[in-house]
Design a protein around this motif. Structure first.
Motif, PDB file in Angstrom:
ATOM      1  N   UNK A   1       0.826  -1.202   0.000  1.00  0.00           N
ATOM      2  CA  UNK A   1       0.000   0.000   0.000  1.00  0.00           C
ATOM      3  C   UNK A   1       0.865   1.258   0.000  1.00  0.00           C
ATOM      4  N   UNK A   2       2.048   1.189   0.583  1.00  0.00           N
ATOM      5  CA  UNK A   2       2.952   2.351   0.567  1.00  0.00           C
ATOM      6  C   UNK A   2       3.323   2.733  -0.861  1.00  0.00           C
ATOM      7  N   UNK A   3       3.626   1.721  -1.683  1.00  0.00           N
ATOM      8  CA  UNK A   3       3.949   2.015  -3.079  1.00  0.00           C
ATOM      9  C   UNK A   3       2.698   2.435  -3.849  1.00  0.00           C
ATOM     10  N   UNK A   4       1.538   1.919  -3.438  1.00  0.00           N
ATOM     11  CA  UNK A   4       0.294   2.245  -4.131  1.00  0.00           C
ATOM     12  C   UNK A   4      -0.158   3.675  -3.919  1.00  0.00           C
ATOM     13  N   UNK A   5       0.187   4.272  -2.769  1.00  0.00           N
ATOM     14  CA  UNK A   5      -0.260   5.647  -2.496  1.00  0.00           C
ATOM     15  C   UNK A   5       0.872   6.656  -2.634  1.00  0.00           C
ATOM     16  N   UNK A   6       2.001   6.222  -3.228  1.00  0.00           N
ATOM     17  CA  UNK A   6       3.142   7.129  -3.415  1.00  0.00           C
ATOM     18  C   UNK A   6       2.754   8.356  -4.231  1.00  0.00           C
ATOM     19  N   UNK A   7       1.910   8.154  -5.250  1.00  0.00           N
ATOM     20  CA  UNK A   7       1.547   9.266  -6.122  1.00  0.00           C
ATOM     21  C   UNK A   7       0.398  10.101  -5.612  1.00  0.00           C
TER      22      UNK A   7
ATOM     23  N   UNK B   1       0.871   7.143   7.085  1.00  0.00           N
ATOM     24  CA  UNK B   1       1.308   6.122   8.039  1.00  0.00           C
ATOM     25  C   UNK B   1       0.114   5.318   8.552  1.00  0.00           C
ATOM     26  N   UNK B   2      -0.990   6.013   8.823  1.00  0.00           N
ATOM     27  CA  UNK B   2      -2.197   5.304   9.260  1.00  0.00           C
ATOM     28  C   UNK B   2      -2.699   4.359   8.183  1.00  0.00           C
ATOM     29  N   UNK B   3      -2.694   4.821   6.938  1.00  0.00           N
ATOM     30  CA  UNK B   3      -3.213   4.004   5.835  1.00  0.00           C
ATOM     31  C   UNK B   3      -2.376   2.752   5.601  1.00  0.00           C
ATOM     32  N   UNK B   4      -1.086   2.833   5.932  1.00  0.00           N
ATOM     33  CA  UNK B   4      -0.215   1.684   5.692  1.00  0.00           C
ATOM     34  C   UNK B   4      -0.204   0.691   6.855  1.00  0.00           C
ATOM     35  N   UNK B   5      -0.897   1.020   7.957  1.00  0.00           N
ATOM     36  CA  UNK B   5      -0.884   0.119   9.112  1.00  0.00           C
ATOM     37  C   UNK B   5      -1.813  -1.075   8.899  1.00  0.00           C
ATOM     38  N   UNK B   6      -3.073  -0.826   8.587  1.00  0.00           N
ATOM     39  CA  UNK B   6      -4.039  -1.899   8.305  1.00  0.00           C
ATOM     40  C   UNK B   6      -5.002  -1.412   7.235  1.00  0.00           C
ATOM     41  N   UNK B   7      -5.665  -2.351   6.571  1.00  0.00           N
ATOM     42  CA  UNK B   7      -6.635  -1.946   5.551  1.00  0.00           C
ATOM     43  C   UNK B   7      -7.836  -1.258   6.198  1.00  0.00           C
ATOM     44  N   UNK B   8      -8.210  -1.679   7.401  1.00  0.00           N
ATOM     45  CA  UNK B   8      -9.331  -1.025   8.080  1.00  0.00           C
ATOM     46  C   UNK B   8      -9.027   0.453   8.322  1.00  0.00           C
ATOM     47  N   UNK B   9      -7.796   0.732   8.750  1.00  0.00           N
ATOM     48  CA  UNK B   9      -7.397   2.117   9.002  1.00  0.00           C
ATOM     49  C   UNK B   9      -7.320   2.894   7.685  1.00  0.00           C
TER      50      UNK B   9
ATOM     51  N   UNK C   1      -7.033   6.199  -2.418  1.00  0.00           N
ATOM     52  CA  UNK C   1      -6.483   5.516  -1.241  1.00  0.00           C
ATOM     53  C   UNK C   1      -7.206   4.196  -1.012  1.00  0.00           C
ATOM     54  N   UNK C   2      -8.536   4.219  -1.082  1.00  0.00           N
ATOM     55  CA  UNK C   2      -9.321   2.998  -0.870  1.00  0.00           C
ATOM     56  C   UNK C   2      -8.992   1.938  -1.913  1.00  0.00           C
ATOM     57  N   UNK C   3      -8.864   2.357  -3.179  1.00  0.00           N
ATOM     58  CA  UNK C   3      -8.544   1.401  -4.249  1.00  0.00           C
ATOM     59  C   UNK C   3      -7.155   0.801  -4.038  1.00  0.00           C
ATOM     60  N   UNK C   4      -6.183   1.644  -3.639  1.00  0.00           N
ATOM     61  CA  UNK C   4      -4.820   1.154  -3.399  1.00  0.00           C
ATOM     62  C   UNK C   4      -4.796   0.174  -2.239  1.00  0.00           C
ATOM     63  N   UNK C   5      -5.571   0.477  -1.197  1.00  0.00           N
ATOM     64  CA  UNK C   5      -5.608  -0.398  -0.018  1.00  0.00           C
ATOM     65  C   UNK C   5      -6.207  -1.750  -0.365  1.00  0.00           C
TER      66      UNK C   5
END
Length: 517
Positions: free
Chosen positions: A426-432, A441-449, A465-469
């Motif tokens: 997810x970190x690479x998915x939301x780089x852009x 950081x929150x988004x990369x912790x869990x998909x729920x977050x 963000x949701x699609x990347x997660x």
């Protein structure tokens, strides 16, 4: 010439039905609270650490006390132990339902773990002593294994239904009528049995077994969680040292708390390892795919529960399929086949994507449950048939400790792989995506977050963000599935090589009793 063992009576079969009721609840309670956490969090506002303890305390206490509680039952009576555990389980359920603070709920879960540890070995050892005929015992073990598998699979199903129909307190209250029924019917239908060769309880052994098993289980959870590695390593060192001292002490005692020489019996050793790793697979698959249904596909707890129904049904049927197949094939071949079916189920995750229909996930879980259930049914039968009736409690405690550690390992190892792979993906998915570092950081912790962050941000950014997660989580499930498939193939090779000589029509206890001397 030895006379044929007596056949079971109708009372024995009714007694078996009574025995598997507490087993079903003990295994359900391991996972039933998972779906209740959102509602509990809203009501009690527990910290993240407190939430983890609400889930983990039960399995940690249960795993840590199984050996000690089994030994007490061996000495003072298995039926007496079962009934005492049922009373404590009912009391703990009342406390849990009345809890208003996180610490009260954690304490109730710990007390439930104590009650479960008292009851669980008695369910298996009493069944071993009630069914002396080899074929009847195999079907009794199949019933026991089926209920254990169904309980593990049904926890989230029951949790999802209860949360949407009633409230989280009902997850505790459902235990009470079953425990009361056991307290009434147990004395009428279950025979008392104990090992007359045992005398006192060795308290240092009790302490060492508790410290060792809890230490190892806690270290696994801590290390794979990625937090406090120093504490995890310290817990692992303490746990391993305590287990080593425990084994050393058991070899020197005249009447040990656990007969560790049981591991000298090849079939016993092979079946215990098979048991542990089959449960590991089931626990890991359930954790990953249940989250995929809820968080990636957006199903409600009740909808998720309905899609989990096929695997629960197959988990129950698997034990009886195995019992039928073993009439024509050696147990090792049936167990190996079951493990390969589980590997094939994991293999279906290679086709998984964020748009995969729920039926695909249901099929994956169904194959995993069918294969693992077949393996568990026969490995449990081999474990209990490898020992004489007076050693049944010892064998049951070891089998059930393997079960609990397998569930812990599955959640920790496959669950840990799932979380770590998701975070990297997810970190690479939301780089852009232009996102505040704290939110990233929150988004990369869990998909729920991540989905909460997406809802907070909103608009096109939130949708990205949701699609990347969701995409990252699907990738993580696929990687976890590949790991699970690899583990199951290795276990299949292990089972085939260690259990091949365990013929279906032999009483293995007679063949290997000399190895325990």
């Amino acid at each position: 010439m030895n006379s044929a063992p007596p056949k079971a009576t109708a009372r024995s079969w009714v007694g078996l039905a009574v025995l598997v009721l507490p087993l079903l609840l003990i295994t359900i309670d391991g996972t039933v609270l998972i779906m209740a956490l959102p509602e509990i969090s809203t009501e009690m506002s527990p910290s993240g650490t407190e939430q983890l303890w609400m889930i983990d305390t039960y399995s940690l206490v249960l795993a840590g006390l199984l050996v000690a509680m089994s030994s007490i039952g061996e000495r003072f009576g298995r039926r007496r132990n079962l009934l005492a555990g049922a009373f404590l389980f009912a009391v703990a359920s009342v406390i849990g339902a009345l809890a208003t603070e996180p610490w009260m709920l954690i304490a109730a879960r710990a007390l439930l773990g104590v009650g479960g540890a008292i009851m669980m070995p008695s369910t298996l050892s009493l069944a071993r002593n009630m069914f002396l005929d080899r074929q009847e015992r195999r079907y009794a073990m199949a019933v026991w294994a089926a209920m254990a598998s169904v309980g593990a699979a049904a926890g989230p199903i029951v949790g999802g239904w209860i949360i949407e129909t009633f409230n989280w307190q009902a997850a505790f209250l459902m235990n009470i009528p079953v425990m009361l029924l056991l307290l009434v019917l147990g004395p009428l239908l279950l025979p008392e049995s104990k090992n007359p060769d045992l005398d006192r309880i060795d308290l240092p052994s009790v302490a060492l077994s508790l410290v060792g098993l809890v230490g190892v289980a806690f270290s696994i959870k801590t290390l794979t969680g990625g937090k406090d590695p120093l504490i995890g390593l310290l817990a692992a060192a303490v746990g391993v040292l305590a287990i080593a001292l425990f084994v050393r002490r058991q070899l020197r005692l005249t009447t040990p708390l656990m007969e560790v020489r049981l591991f000298k019996v090849p079939y016993f050793r092979g079946a215990v390892v098979t048991d542990l790793l089959a449960i590991l697979a089931m626990a890991g698959a359930l954790l990953a795919l249940t989250q995929h249904l809820q968080l990636v596909l957006g199903l409600s707890p009740l909808q998720t529960a309905l899609w989990l129904m096929p695997q629960a049904v197959l988990a129950a049927a698997a034990a009886f399929v195995a019992a039928a197949l073993v009439k024509r094939f050696l147990p090792a071949y049936v167990i190996t086949g079951g493990l390969l079916i589980t590997a094939a189920g994991f293999g279906l995750t290679f086709l998984l994507s964020p748009t995969s229909p729920p039926v695909q996930i249901a099929a994956t879980l169904a194959l995993v449950s069918l294969g693992a259930g077949m393996a568990l049914a026969l490995s449990n039968d081999i474990i209990m048939s490898s020992v004489k009736p007076e050693r049944a409690g010892q064998a049951a405690a070891i089998s059930e400790t393997a079960y609990e550690l397998g569930a812990t390992l599955g959640t920790a190892t496959l669950g840990g792989l799932l979380v770590s792979w998701y975070s990297r993906s997810v970190e690479s998915g939301i780089d852009g995506v232009a996102l505040d570092p704290g939110l990233a950081e929150r988004a990369s912790s869990t998909i729920a977050e991540a989905l909460l962050v997406a809802a907070e941000v909103g608009g096109g950014t939130g949708a990205a963000i949701a699609a990347a997660a969701r995409d990252a989580f699907s990738q993580a499930v696929t990687v976890t599935g590949a790991a699970g498939a690899g583990v199951m193939v290795m276990v299949a090779v292990w089972a085939l090589s260690t259990l091949r000589g365990a013929a279906a029509n032999l009483d293995l206890a007679e063949d290997h009793e000399h190895e325990l001397r």
